[in-house]
Design an enzyme around this catalytic site. Structure first.
Site, PDB file in Angstrom:
ATOM      1  N   GLY A  99      -2.249  -4.087   6.105  1.00 45.60           N
ATOM      2  CA  GLY A  99      -2.714  -3.137   5.937  1.00 45.60           C
ATOM      3  C   GLY A  99      -3.408  -3.413   4.427  1.00 45.60           C
TER       4      GLY A  99
ATOM      5  N   ILE B 285      -2.359  -2.509   1.480  1.00 45.05           N
ATOM      6  CA  ILE B 285      -1.470  -3.009   0.595  1.00 45.05           C
ATOM      7  C   ILE B 285      -1.216  -4.570   0.739  1.00 45.05           C
ATOM      8  CG2 ILE B 285       0.849  -3.124  -0.187  1.00 45.05           C
ATOM      9  CD1 ILE B 285       1.094  -0.264   0.312  1.00 45.05           C
TER      10      ILE B 285
ATOM     11  N   ARG C 117      -0.023  -5.796  13.547  1.00 45.89           N
ATOM     12  CA  ARG C 117      -0.314  -5.405  15.120  1.00 45.89           C
ATOM     13  C   ARG C 117      -1.852  -5.645  15.523  1.00 45.89           C
ATOM     14  NH1 ARG C 117      -0.402   1.077  15.972  1.00 45.89           N
ATOM     15  NH2 ARG C 117      -2.217   0.703  14.740  1.00 45.89           N
TER      16      ARG C 117
ATOM     17  N   ARG D 297       9.890   0.091   2.893  1.00 44.66           N
ATOM     18  CA  ARG D 297      10.984   1.029   3.451  1.00 44.66           C
ATOM     19  C   ARG D 297      12.095   0.167   3.638  1.00 44.66           C
ATOM     20  NH1 ARG D 297       7.800   4.206   1.401  1.00 44.66           N
ATOM     21  NH2 ARG D 297       7.112   6.086   2.210  1.00 44.66           N
TER      22      ARG D 297
ATOM     23  N   GLU E 229      18.484   5.681  -1.061  1.00 45.88           N
ATOM     24  CA  GLU E 229      17.950   5.458  -2.665  1.00 45.88           C
ATOM     25  C   GLU E 229      18.316   6.683  -3.291  1.00 45.88           C
ATOM     26  OE1 GLU E 229      13.700   3.110  -1.463  1.00 45.88           O
ATOM     27  OE2 GLU E 229      13.826   5.412  -2.211  1.00 45.88           O
TER      28      GLU E 229
ATOM     29  N   HIS F 289      12.148   1.817  -6.325  1.00 45.66           N
ATOM     30  CA  HIS F 289      10.923   2.590  -5.496  1.00 45.66           C
ATOM     31  C   HIS F 289       9.975   3.098  -6.340  1.00 45.66           C
ATOM     32  CE1 HIS F 289      10.089   4.775  -1.438  1.00 45.66           C
ATOM     33  NE2 HIS F 289       8.818   3.954  -2.017  1.00 45.66           N
TER      34      HIS F 289
ATOM     35  N   GLY G 159       6.813   1.532  -6.818  1.00 52.78           N
ATOM     36  CA  GLY G 159       5.293   0.797  -6.284  1.00 52.78           C
ATOM     37  C   GLY G 159       4.191   1.473  -6.912  1.00 52.78           C
TER      38      GLY G 159
END
Length: 330
Positions: A160, A162, A182, A244, A273, A292, A294
């Site tokens: 996608g 990212i 996909r 994730r 987390e 986490h 990003g």
């Protein structure tokens, strides 16, 4: 405009790990009257009819049926970030409520972090830092080695926004880029970054020196990498996860790292987390863990806030909603 005339927006609060960022509060209050969950719960009868939007920051406040039923005037839930796995989209839609997120704001900083983790794991950056700082270190071994990145093969699972930005960065490192998605990207986009499509993820896993996960968590992708998939990877391979934690079977990953099935892992995400203090991932030298983070740059988080404001204002005005999330995330 007087404060009482501003549209009311529900937020988690201004304190704690998921509180609205303090530098954003003033800008938000130019447009909205911010109602904290604590205030709402104390004055439900008075505030229920007034709240028209929920502003989710750090995954909070949590949206469930009870909350939706208590907000009859709710028009939109605006959630920071790109992932919406914390939202029950069909449930929210059944109440006639819209959802918006902030995909553009997070793409570049998350891709930057993905490459940071890849490079750090390849060159054993954390171990090297600890070696230099250790009071027991008397000399540096000339044979203390890492892995080369230039010319290595990077497999991106999830191409996608990212994932594509990761590919753009990897191209600058002269990496061979494989991807599994996909849907296949247009040929001109593949050629722009030199990426080769793998219809089967297994083919990507077998060939890649580095595997980076950059896809959304859905019921279909939960546990995507388990014991079987990890065993397909090279024993010299490095797994990087910027998506994730639940995409990976963590017990299988621990076993793979302990037994040499794969060489190393660099994880910005885990489940839960943070990890319990006695979790085995925390004790492995071939693992890098980050919190986490990003999208955690001042610039990205401000853009996220501004995008959320734009979406809320559009929804309250009956205009098309930027970054509206339609249907179940895939």
């Amino acid at each position: 405009m007087a404060d009482q005339e501003l549209p009311c927006v529900l937020v988690s609060g201004f304190e704690g790990p998921c509180g609205v960022f303090k530098d954003h509060v003033g800008d938000l209050q130019k447009h909205f009257r911010l109602i904290t969950m604590k205030e709402f719960l104390k004055n439900k009868t008075q505030l229920s009819q007034q709240i028209q939007a929920v502003y989710i920051w750090g995954g909070e406040p949590v949206i469930d049926r009870q909350l939706l039923q208590s907000l009859p005037s709710l028009k939109i839930i605006a959630s920071a970030g790109v992932g919406v796995d914390h939202l029950d989209l069909p449930l929210i839609a059944s109440f006639g409520v819209k959802v918006a997120n902030t995909p553009q704001a997070v793409s570049s900083p998350t891709a930057d972090l993905g490459m940071t983790l890849l490079l750090a794991a390849a060159r054993r950056l954390l171990e090297g830092c600890q070696l230099v700082l250790s009071p027991e270190t008397e000399s540096f071994s000339i044979n203390w080695m890492g892995q080369g990145v230039t010319g290595a093969t990077l497999g991106i699972v999830g191409m996608g926004s990212i994932g594509y930005k990761v590919a753009q960065r990897a191209k600058a490192f002269e990496m061979k880029i494989l991807y599994h998605n996909r849907n296949r990207r247009p040929r001109e986009e593949e050629e722009a970054v030199g990426a080769t499509y793998c219809e089967k993820m297994e083919d990507l896993l077998r060939q890649s020196d580095f595997v980076m996960l950059a896809l959304r968590l859905t019921p279909e992708t939960r546990g995507l990498l388990g014991r079987r998939e990890l065993a397909l990877m090279k024993p010299t391979a490095v797994l990087v996860n910027i998506s994730r934690g639940l995409l990976v079977d963590q017990d299988a990953l621990v076993e793979a790292l302990q037994t040499g099935v794969i060489h190393a892992a660099a994880l910005d995400v885990t489940h839960p987390e943070p990890l319990p203090r006695d979790h085995p991932l925390r004790g492995l030298k071939n693992v890098i863990l980050t919190p986490h983070m990003g999208s955690a740059t001042h610039q990205a988080r401000r853009q996220m806030m501004e995008d959320l404001v734009e979406s809320v204002l559009a929804a309250l005005s009956g205009l098309p909603i930027p970054n509206e999330v339609v249907g179940r995330a895939t």
